[in-house]
Structure formats: structure tokens, C-alpha cells
Design an enzyme around this catalytic site. Structure first.
Site, PDB file in Angstrom:
ATOM      1  N   ARG A   1      16.416  50.729 -35.959  1.00  0.00           N
ATOM      2  CA  ARG A   1      16.244  50.547 -34.519  1.00  0.00           C
ATOM      3  C   ARG A   1      17.551  50.694 -33.744  1.00  0.00           C
ATOM      4  NH1 ARG A   1      11.473  48.095 -33.207  1.00  0.00           N
ATOM      5  NH2 ARG A   1      12.386  47.387 -31.263  1.00  0.00           N
TER       6      ARG A   1
ATOM      7  N   TRP B   1      21.594  49.338 -30.403  1.00  0.00           N
ATOM      8  CA  TRP B   1      21.593  50.725 -29.927  1.00  0.00           C
ATOM      9  C   TRP B   1      22.057  50.630 -28.474  1.00  0.00           C
ATOM     10  CZ3 TRP B   1      19.213  53.761 -26.148  1.00  0.00           C
ATOM     11  CH2 TRP B   1      19.309  55.138 -26.343  1.00  0.00           C
TER      12      TRP B   1
ATOM     13  N   GLU C   1       9.228  71.575 -33.585  1.00  0.00           N
ATOM     14  CA  GLU C   1       9.479  70.417 -34.454  1.00  0.00           C
ATOM     15  C   GLU C   1      10.574  70.739 -35.484  1.00  0.00           C
ATOM     16  OE1 GLU C   1       8.987  67.399 -34.394  1.00  0.00           O
ATOM     17  OE2 GLU C   1       9.111  66.688 -36.446  1.00  0.00           O
TER      18      GLU C   1
ATOM     19  N   LYS D   1      14.015  68.622 -35.750  1.00  0.00           N
ATOM     20  CA  LYS D   1      14.431  67.985 -37.007  1.00  0.00           C
ATOM     21  C   LYS D   1      15.840  68.432 -37.363  1.00  0.00           C
ATOM     22  CE  LYS D   1      12.279  65.536 -37.377  1.00  0.00           C
ATOM     23  NZ  LYS D   1      11.146  64.863 -36.820  1.00  0.00           N
TER      24      LYS D   1
ATOM     25  N   GLU E   1      18.479  66.765 -35.126  1.00  0.00           N
ATOM     26  CA  GLU E   1      18.658  65.340 -35.426  1.00  0.00           C
ATOM     27  C   GLU E   1      19.448  65.118 -36.708  1.00  0.00           C
ATOM     28  OE1 GLU E   1      14.872  62.815 -34.245  1.00  0.00           O
ATOM     29  OE2 GLU E   1      14.331  64.541 -35.454  1.00  0.00           O
TER      30      GLU E   1
ATOM     31  N   LYS F   1      15.070  54.491 -33.962  1.00  0.00           N
ATOM     32  CA  LYS F   1      13.698  54.833 -34.325  1.00  0.00           C
ATOM     33  C   LYS F   1      12.719  54.499 -33.212  1.00  0.00           C
ATOM     34  CE  LYS F   1      10.700  55.963 -37.519  1.00  0.00           C
ATOM     35  NZ  LYS F   1      10.682  57.420 -37.653  1.00  0.00           N
TER      36      LYS F   1
HETATM   37  C1  F6R Z   1      12.043  62.610 -33.881  1.00  0.00           C
HETATM   38  C2  F6R Z   1      11.516  61.317 -33.497  1.00  0.00           C
HETATM   39  C3  F6R Z   1      11.376  61.035 -32.040  1.00  0.00           C
HETATM   40  C4  F6R Z   1      10.074  60.254 -31.792  1.00  0.00           C
HETATM   41  C5  F6R Z   1       9.977  59.824 -30.326  1.00  0.00           C
HETATM   42  C6  F6R Z   1       8.683  59.113 -30.038  1.00  0.00           C
HETATM   43  O1  F6R Z   1      12.183  62.720 -35.264  1.00  0.00           O
HETATM   44  O2  F6R Z   1      11.223  60.496 -34.321  1.00  0.00           O
HETATM   45  O3  F6R Z   1      11.407  62.186 -31.285  1.00  0.00           O
HETATM   46  O4  F6R Z   1       8.995  61.058 -32.139  1.00  0.00           O
HETATM   47  O5  F6R Z   1      11.056  58.978 -30.024  1.00  0.00           O
HETATM   48  O6  F6R Z   1       8.539  57.983 -30.835  1.00  0.00           O
HETATM   49  P1  F6R Z   1       7.136  57.336 -31.114  1.00  0.00           P
HETATM   50  O7  F6R Z   1       6.312  58.323 -31.864  1.00  0.00           O
HETATM   51  O8  F6R Z   1       7.439  56.113 -31.911  1.00  0.00           O
HETATM   52  O9  F6R Z   1       6.521  57.018 -29.786  1.00  0.00           O
END
Ligand code: F6R
Length: 612
Positions: A27, A74, A485, A489, A492, A607
Site C-alpha cells: 500500500r 505512500w 495493458e 505493465k 510500472e 497497490k
Molecule cells: C496497474 C495497477 C493499477 C490499478 C489501478 C486501479 O498494474 O494495478 O493501474 O489497476 O490503480 O486499482 P483497482 O483495480 O484496485 O481499483
């Protein structure tokens, strides 16, 4: 965004909180800190960096005490540094707090406090909130609990706070709005955390705290109240999560473990829903809203990041199978532009964490305008799951790697099933095509296993691409979002620049990037556009670009124009994204490893993005 942990009981709080913080590092990992109640005094240790740096800081120091709170950060207000780390200590030194969220009107409150003579030692909104609470407590001569209530009624923004009071050594006061908080109930002890992972080995009984609730937590007591000081009966739920699910299980990294879990997670997602015996799909949440879905003039999909890419794939599938108009929106944009919601519109919100602030606020905006909200969420009991009228969980299990992998393929699986269910209800699909797609879905876990068996080919490919400074990802139709995507990836995990584009759009600009150094990754599985995408490969090759293609078994043409190929099993075009993304996940992973980067915790990311 930020993880918080608290413990009250008879065990050593330091070890429980530190272990919990390590589990919550996904997180945020800019800095970490802990406050311990030690013989009627508060001791705070904090440090810029990861939880391991905090542990080094504490070596040789007193870490005793059975009540403590901790934080892994964060950064929002103020750069990552020791002074901006949590816990913060109040002006009198008697209170200490950890905070996850953002206090939007902190500047105004800070100015008021400065006028009264307060001094601040950090750049954070959290320190402002703590001193605001202390100031109210002193001026009103009221208990801390009451001061917190008054303060929280004035602040604008999102928070989970845990507060320790030097004068009350057996108590943690916690409150929540907009950020998650779970309280675990043990025997003579309580655990508090942003998710249930820090408490898994101690208890399976948990209470998910709701917005505007305040908890007074002691070893033998959990008192829950609203901000109006009325008692609320805690709703105790059983956790359906095992410790093994949040451990690496022999893999070097969570990301690799989660990529390799996909045959199982997709299977889990299909289980109980895909009914080949009766040729049907069972999805309770969708069935409940069947009547509304069938007549819905429009479906709006709201999500962020990788989940937004899943939404883009779903747009193709739903429009193709159900002939319903679909719009896919970045949740963060949708909420700020006074969106038009027409009667009958249905919203699908996609979120792995179920806590993404942009998505949560967007669905609340749509709900207020009368829309039905269906959630496609991974984390059970999360805020988005609870804010939705109904929906379908993705059942991918905890995703710890910060970059989403298995949650994405689970989202695609659920959304494909939703589309099939709706098409059947609407009568827009023939029985033959419906049954064919059910069989195609059934075959996905084995096909994903087959792809993963060839992971060494991707590792070898990554080794050949280590010198590349940037990448282009191209795809068409339902595989265009997979190009997006793949690029996300790569960005990131490797910190390299990557662009995802529709293959045909490339000639309208990005083709200028192409030279002999640029790897161009084509998602070129067999579909209606295959010949067209081969022409796009020719265009790249003619400009000396390095063509790397993900292709379908049996394709004899693409290899003739590609420098490198990766072959995946044949599948129906609408199912193919669940397969074609896997090699792209692996490519990012291996490139990140070659570059010796922290693939599970890429820089600057977190995350669960609980700030807007
Ligand atoms: C990329 C990633 C982020 C999440 C985004 C939304 O690998 O994990 O782009 O997809 O922050 O997060 P959620 O799906 O938890 O709403």
C-alpha cells in the site's frame, strides 16, 4: 495508499505491528514508523524507506509494550523523509497518530493553529489533524474520543486514523471515512489494520468498520460509535482467507507467483458459474438485476488503470454479444464532469482492491443520479463492493504484487461471463455460439498453463531486449486494450517508456518513433483483422523496427515478418485477451528482474490508491 496497523493485548506489540506493516507494504513504502505505549509513555520510531529500514533503526532499542500503532507511507503531503513519516506526535507530546488518507482542508486548519502558536515539524496534513484534535481536547476540556468526533466533523477528505493517548495506555481510538479499516477480534486482544492480512494467524473474526464510525479498542473491549456518539453493534464476519494465500509459496516474487497462479484463479472464477451440463451461466448478482440489464439503453464502465483496460476489453465483448451501447470511462474523469446518466443506465465498476478512491466517488456520483451499480471487485467486503447494488467477485485471492496480473485475467473472465449471461437474457446470441463460448471459457485455465510452461522462452526474449530504451505495443480490436495493458505493465515494472496503440493508428503518428532500436510488440492473435495486423508488421519491418509478435498456434505468416515470436494456444477471438496478456506480464517481469528492480514494489506506486 498507506497501510496502518494497530495492536492492543498482552503480546509484544512491536513484532505484531512490524509483521503487519510488512504485509501492508504493497500500500506504500516511502517510509515507515511505529508508536509504542511503554510504561505510561509513548515511544515513536520512524524512518524514511521500507519497513526493513525501520527495523534496522530499532535494533538495540527498547521495543517493549503491548499496545502499538504503525504506518507504512505512500507520500501525498510532503516528500518521503524521516520527518514526514508517521506516527506524528502532538504539540504536548501526549498524543500520537497514524493516518491513511488526505485531509483536503488541512491548509485552513493549519493556518488557524499557527495563529494560536502551534508549530509543525512535518509537511503533512496528518500532523495538522492531530494537533487540531489536541487543540479541541484542551479548549473543550473533553475526553479524547469527543475531541476526535468534533475534529472529524470539521475535516473534509478521507481518513483512517489510529490515535494513542499517553494518559490511556490500554486504548487505541480509530475512525474511518473513505479509507479501509478492519478490526480483528482475538481473546483479550484486538488487531486493527487496512486489510485483514496482518491478523490472519491470530483470528478469523473481523469487523469491517464503515465510514463515519469511531472505534474505541481495548484488549477486552471493542466499542463502536457513529460520529453522533451513538453506539453501534459491531457486525462480526468470518474471514475466508488463509495465511498461505498471502505468502510467496516458494516463488522469488509475489508478481511471479501471481502470474503462475492464473490457471487456478481463472478456474476459481469460473467455478459455480460456468455450467456446461445445463449450458448456462449462474451469476446471482447479475440475475438479480436481469430485468434492468436487459432494457438498459447503455452500460457505463468505470475503472482506473489495469481495471480500466479490462473495461475496454469488456466494451468490445458486450457490444458484440449483447448489442448494448457501452462506454468505458476513467473514473477520475467521469466524476468531475457532471456526467449524464439517463434513466435505465447501468454502471459496471471494476476494481481489484475495491478501495480506489476515484472509482468509489465516481460510482457514488452515478448512484446519486439514479444509476444501478454492479461491482466487479476482488476484495470481499471492500468499499466498492459494499457501495454496489450487486455484482460479481473475481475470486482471484489476495494480489500482493503492486502491478496487477491475476486480478486482471479474473476481471476479464467475470466480464466475459457477464456479457454471455446478458446476451442470453437478451436473446442476442445463438445457442450454438453461446455453448461454443462456454466451452472456450472452460478451456482457458489449461491454455494459460500451457503458456506458462513456456515461460523460459519469454525470459530468453527479455534477455535480448535489455538494451531497449522504449517499447511500442500494438493490437487491434479486442486485443487493443491488451497492447495498452502490456505497455502499462512494462512502464510500472521496468521504468522504461512504453506506448500502447491500436495497430492501425500507429501510422498516424507513433510510426515516427520506429527505428532499428525500437521493439514493437504486436498482439497478433488470429482474428478477423489478422491480415491487417500482418500489414502493420510489414510497415514496422520496412522501417527497420524490431517486430516481436504474440501469435496463435498454426500462424505461419506472422513469423515471416517477426524478429521474435511467442506462440499461444488457439482460442475464440473474444476469449483471446485472457491468453495474450500472459506473455506480456512475463516479459515485464523478466525485464524488471534483469534490471534488478523491485518488481513487487515499483517506485512511486501503491497497490490501493485511496487518494483522488
Ligand atoms: C496497474 C495497477 C493499477 C490499478 C489501478 C486501479 O498494474 O494495478 O493501474 O489497476 O490503480 O486499482 P483497482 O483495480 O484496485 O481499483
Amino acid at each position: 495508499m498507506c497501510g496502518i496497523v494497530g495492536y492492543v493485548g498482552d503480546k509484544n506489540a512491536y513484532s505484531i505491528v512490524i509483521k503487519g506493516l510488512r504485509r501492508l507494504e504493497y500500500r506504500g513504502y516511502d517510509s515507515a514508523g511505529i508508536a509504542l505505549h511503554q510504561q505510561s509513555k509513548l515511544t515513536v520510531y520512524k524512518k524514511k524507506g521500507k519497513v526493513a529500514d525501520l527495523e534496522d533503526e530499532v535494533v538495540g532499542k527498547d521495543n517493549g509494550g503491548t499496545v502499538g500503532i504503525g504506518h507504512t507511507r505512500w507520500a501525498t503531503h510532503g516528500e518521503p523523509s524521516d520527518k514526514n513519516s508517521h506516527p506524528h506526535v502532538s504539540a504536548s507530546g501526549k498524543l500520537t497518530l497514524v493516518h491513511n488518507g488526505i485531509i483536503e482542508n488541512y491548509a485552513q486548519i493549519k493556518a488557524e493553529l499557527i495563529k494560536k502558536g502551534y508549530q509543525f515539524h512535518s509537511d503533512t496534513d496528518s500532523e495538522v489533524l492531530l494537533n487540531f484534535i489536541e487543540d479541541i481536547q484542551i479548549n473543550n476540556a473533553c475526553p479524547l474520543e469527543e475531541a476526535i468526533r468534533i475534529a472529524l466533523r470539521r475535516v473534509v477528505g478521507a481518513y483512517v486514523i489510529l490515535v494513542l493517548d499517553e494518559a490511556d495506555p490500554q486504548t487505541i481510538i480509530a475512525a474511518r471515512k473513505g479509507s479501509p479499516l478492519v478490526i480483528g477480534i482475538g481473546k483479550g486482544e484486538h488487531f486493527l489494520a487496512s486489510d485483514a492480512s496482518p491478523m490472519l494467524e491470530y483470528t478469523k473474526e473481523v469487523v469491517y468498520i464503515n465510514d463515519y464510525e469511531l472505534a474505541i479498542v481495548r484488549p477486552d473491549e471493542l466499542i463502536l460509535k457513529n460520529l453522533g456518539n451513538e453506539r453501534i453493534t459491531p457486525y462480526v464476519q468470518k474471514l475466508d482467507l488463509e495465511l498461505s494465500a498471502i505468502e510467496k509459496g516458494g516463488y522469488d516474487h509475489f508478481m511471479l507467483k501471481e502470474i503462475f497462479e492464473q490457471p487456478q484463479t481463472i478456474q476459481d472464477c469460473l467455478r459455480g458459474r460456468l455450467d456446461l451440463t445445463n449450458g448456462d451461466i449462474h451469476m446471482k448478482g447479475i440475475e438479480e438485476y436481469a430485468a434492468q440489464l436487459v432494457i438498459a439503453p447503455r452500460i457505463i464502465i468505470l475503472a482506473c488503470g489495469t481495471s480500466w483496460h479490462a473495461g475496454l476489453v469488456a466494451e468490445y465483448i458486450i457490444e458484440e454479444l449483447c448489442r448494448t451501447n457501452v462506454e468505458v470511462e476513467y473514473a477520475s474523469e467521469f466524476r468531475y464532469r457532471n456526467p449524464i446518466i439517463n434513466p435505465g443506465d447501468v454502471i459496471i465498476a471494476i476494481s481489484q482492491s475495491g478501495e480506489t478512491a476515484d472509482t468509489l466517488v465516481a460510482i457514488e456520483t452515478a448512484k446519486a443520479k439514479g444509476a444501478i451499480i454492479l461491482g466487479v471487485v476482488n476484495v470481499v467486503g471492500s468499499s466498492i463492493a459494499r457501495a454496489s447494488h450487486a455484482g460479481a467477485y473475481t475470486h482471484a485471492g489476495p494480489e500482493i504484487g503492486v502491478a496487477s496480473t491475476k486480478a486482471f485475467t479474473a476481471q476479464l473472465t467475470v466480464l466475459t461471463m457477464m456479457a454471455l449471461k446478458l446476451a442470453k437474457l437478451k436473446g442476442t446470441i445463438t445457442t450454438e455460439r453461446f455453448l461454443h463460448l462456454l466451452h472456450e471459457l472452460q478451456a482457458v485455465p489449461q491454455k494459460v498453463s500451457d503458456i506458462l510452461e513456456n515461460h523460459l522462452n519469454i525470459e530468453a526474449l527479455a534477455k535480448k531486449l535489455t538494451e531497449a530504451k522504449g517499447f511500442l505495443y500494438l493490437g487491434r480490436g479486442v486485443n487493443f486494450p491488451i497492447a495498452l495493458e502490456g505497455a502499462l505493465k512494462l512502464k510500472e515494472i521496468t521504468y522504461l517508456h512504453a506506448e500502447g496503440y491500436p495497430a492501425a493508428e500507429m501510422k498516424h503518428g507513433p510510426i515516427a518513433l520506429v527505428d532499428e532500436h525500437l521493439p514493437v510488440v504486436f498482439v497478433a492473435t488470429k482474428d478477423a483483422y489478422h491480415e491487417k495486423i500482418v500489414s502493420n508488421m510489414q510497415e514496422i519491418k520496412a522501417r527497420k523496427g524490431r517486430v516481436i509478435s504474440v501469435i496463435t498456434e498454426g500462424d505461419t505468416v506472422s513469423p515471416t515478418v517477426s524478429e521474435e515470436i511467442f506462440v499461444i494456444p488457439e482460442a475464440d477471438e473474444l476469449i483471446s485477451p485472457i491468453l495474450s496478456v500472459i506473455p506480456l506480464q512475463l516479459l515485464s517481469y523478466y525485464l524488471g528482474i534483469i534490471k534488478k528492480l523491485d518488481v513487487d514494489k515499483p517506485r512511486n506506486l501503491a497497490k490501493s490508491v485511496t487518494v483522488e
